[in-house]
Design an enzyme around this catalytic site. Structure first.
Site, PDB file in Angstrom:
ATOM      1  N   SER A 140      23.252  -9.410  30.360  1.00 15.46           N
ATOM      2  CA  SER A 140      22.979  -8.295  31.269  1.00 15.46           C
ATOM      3  C   SER A 140      23.833  -8.457  32.510  1.00 15.46           C
ATOM      4  CB  SER A 140      21.498  -8.267  31.667  1.00 15.46           C
ATOM      5  OG  SER A 140      21.273  -7.323  32.700  1.00 15.46           O
ATOM      6  N   TYR A 153      14.524 -12.963  35.195  1.00 18.49           N
ATOM      7  CA  TYR A 153      15.274 -12.250  34.159  1.00 18.49           C
ATOM      8  C   TYR A 153      16.777 -12.453  34.368  1.00 18.49           C
ATOM      9  CZ  TYR A 153      17.197  -8.379  31.436  1.00 18.49           C
ATOM     10  OH  TYR A 153      17.934  -7.627  30.546  1.00 18.49           O
TER      11      TYR A 153
END
Length: 262
Positions: A140, A153
């Site tokens: 990501s 995350y």
């Protein structure tokens, strides 16, 4: 049965994983689908068998459970038809770090970090011996951007990027291609599962566009694919700045700015 390498895809019941399954099946690859939701995988497999003729196996697994993770790892070690691993399964957590339960944080790390490393570790020796194979790790852009406020995350996705870059250095000379794909916000179910407020979502890329761009990078054997980044020179500059620091890491005395002046 296809003469092309089979593709094992984790998180294959929906979103990015299901779209990878669709695209690889249409390219003539057989598939092994891995996820918790067996019913959704069976429905996807039935549709793709009918539309593409691909041979598709469904392997139900929760990759945060050690027994399930080991079963998938064993399939990767033992099934020589599998020539591509798509490490896609992942999750996020809503709220700031101080509001996240430790058990939830550890489960997130188990899925986003430990499972990714374990499955890559299961298949990499076989690929290296064969001098062929590909590992696609879905990271990501958050792994590059602590400013986005997703501390845990983002940290897990930074691990995915670093692991991919390290494996590319180690395995590339042995014929194994490793790609890290760094999506930005994409229209998948991860938002609902993390408890995100629908009214506060950022602009979202369509999942088909994301996967098609990732596969364009795959076809060109790109090491890092960032579908939303229009100016690729920015990534080159980032890499250049990082690499320019490397010679300094061999210094045996501290930099002058850290020395006391008296």
């Amino acid at each position: 049965m296809s003469d092309r390498p089979a593709v094992l895809i984790t998180g294959a019941s929906s979103g990015i994983g299901a779209t990878y399954a669709d695209r690889f099946a249409r390219r003539g690859h057989d598939l092994v689908l891995v996820a918790r939701d067996k019913a959704r995988m069976e429905a996807l497999a039935d549709r793709l068998r009918a539309e593409t003729g691909a041979a598709i196996d469904v392997l139900q697994a929760d990759l945060t459970r050690p027994d399930d993770l080991q079963a998938v790892a064993a399939r990767l070690r033992d099934d020589e038809r599998i020539g591509v691993l798509v490490n896609n399964a992942g999750a996020s957590l809503g709220g700031g770090f101080t509001r996240q339960a430790t058990d939830d944080v550890l489960k997130l790390v188990s899925l986003n970090v430990s499972a990714v490393a374990a499955l890559a570790g299961a298949v990499a020796p076989r690929f290296a011996r064969a001098g062929a194979g590909a590992i696609i790790n879905i990271g990501s852009v958050v792994g590059l951007a602590p400013e986005m406020g997703l501390s845990v995350y983002g940290a897990t996705k930074a691990f995915v990027l670093y692991l991919s870059q390290g494996l590319a250095q180690e395995l590339g000379p042995r014929g194994v291609y490793v790609q890290a794909v760094l999506p930005a916000a994409t229209r998948t179910e991860i938002w609902d599962r993390s408890g995100a407020d629908p009214d506060k979502l950022p602009p979202l890329m369509e999942v088909g566009d994301l996967v098609d761009a990732a596969l364009a990078g795959f076809d060109s054997r790109e090491a890092i694919t960032i579908p939303p980044l229009h100016d690729g020179a920015l990534w080159d500059a980032f890499q250049g700045a990082r690499q320019a620091m490397l010679p300094s890491f061999g210094n045996t005395v501290p930099a002058d700015r850290y020395r006391k002046t008296s």
